[in-house]
Design an enzyme around this catalytic site. Structure first.
Site, PDB file in Angstrom:
ATOM      1  N   LYS A   1      42.776  55.870  23.447  1.00  0.00           N
ATOM      2  CA  LYS A   1      42.474  55.373  21.367  1.00  0.00           C
ATOM      3  C   LYS A   1      43.505  56.387  21.160  1.00  0.00           C
ATOM      4  O   LYS A   1      42.708  57.503  20.639  1.00  0.00           O
ATOM      5  CB  LYS A   1      40.956  54.396  20.876  1.00  0.00           C
ATOM      6  CG  LYS A   1      40.775  53.527  21.611  1.00  0.00           C
ATOM      7  CD  LYS A   1      39.867  52.900  21.227  1.00  0.00           C
ATOM      8  CE  LYS A   1      39.235  51.679  21.015  1.00  0.00           C
ATOM      9  NZ  LYS A   1      37.793  51.091  20.550  1.00  0.00           N
TER      10      LYS A   1
HETATM   11  O1  G3P Z   1      35.549  47.741  18.954  1.00  0.00           O
HETATM   12  C1  G3P Z   1      35.757  48.452  17.909  1.00  0.00           C
HETATM   13  C2  G3P Z   1      34.536  48.023  17.993  1.00  0.00           C
HETATM   14  O2  G3P Z   1      33.513  49.053  18.565  1.00  0.00           O
HETATM   15  C3  G3P Z   1      34.399  48.473  16.186  1.00  0.00           C
HETATM   16  O3  G3P Z   1      32.852  47.274  16.735  1.00  0.00           O
HETATM   17  O4  G3P Z   1      30.831  46.503  15.486  1.00  0.00           O
HETATM   18  O5  G3P Z   1      31.241  48.741  14.614  1.00  0.00           O
HETATM   19  O6  G3P Z   1      32.485  46.640  13.634  1.00  0.00           O
HETATM   20  P1  G3P Z   1      32.108  47.301  14.697  1.00  0.00           P
END
Ligand code: G3P
Length: 218
Positions: free
Chosen positions: A84
């Protein structure tokens, strides 16, 4: 649409894989750090051994040269690792170089169509629009997913897959599927929510009760 699990929790990954519907995993530094102080390489290698599909592991440096060196190291951890890389100017350059070396990249933290176009041109295997975080900021996160899917479809040479990320609830999954996302990466909690419907539970109870009353009568 395929489903990846967005977690670094080994038990959740094992449980998800058992269902036979999870074909990959995405992690990020936050998710890895939530699992305590285990060695990063060891955690990613363990996840890669459980999942028969791509496992995204993010670089944790922000300097171009260091990013390239770290990305190559991460890519060597397992055959199914995807590195990533953040959607920045440097990130793009690193992605182009890694794709020349046949290292798969998931270009993460994508918040615009332009970032997605450039990511595809740089040879990213996956582009990750962050739906929930766009929603949080008052934008329509899923509209970005749809735009990127539609634009990629117009150009056969853009083979990057759209991985809807930052998914927060089951309706996001429905919308990602409708938008044509290749993959939605979801927290384990959302996977469980997707399996559940109270009408199914009521239906089972009724079927079993009816069956019971007939068998008691015979
Ligand atoms: O896939 C990316 C993710 O882990 C971010 O999610 O909920 O932290 O915005 P969030």
């Amino acid at each position: 649409m395929r489903i990846f699990l967005d977690t670094a929790n080994i038990e959740q990954i094992k449980e998800g894989v058992k269902l036979g519907v999870v074909s990959g995993v995405t992690t990020n530094p936050t998710l890895i750090s939530k699992e305590g102080h285990r060695d990063y390489e060891a955690v990613v290698k363990e996840i890669c051994s459980i999942v028969n599909g791509p496992v995204s592991a993010e670089v944790v440096v922000n300097d171009k040269e260091a990013m390239l060196i770290q990305a190559r190291k991460i890519a060597a951890w397992a055959p199914n690792v995807v590195v990533k890389i953040p959607s920045t100017t440097y990130g793009l350059e690193v992605t182009s170089q890694l794709s020349k070396e046949n290292i798969k990249v998931n270009l993460t933290l994508c918040f615009s169509v332009n970032q997605a176009i450039l990511g595809a041109l740089a040879g990213a295997t996956f582009i990750s629009p962050f739906v929930g975080r766009l929603d949080d900021a008052g934008h329509d996160g899923m509209a970005l997913v749809k735009d990127v899917v539609d634009i990629y479809k117009k150009y056969e040479d853009l083979t990057t897959e759209v991985l809807a990320a930052s998914i927060r609830h089951p309706l996001h999954c429905v919308a990602a599927a409708k938008a044509g996302a290749h993959i939605a990466t979801i927290p384990y909690k959302v996977l469980l929510q997707m399996t559940q419907n109270p009408l199914t539970d009521v239906g089972i109870e009724r079927f079993l009760a009816d069956w019971q009353s007939v068998s008691e009568g015979t």
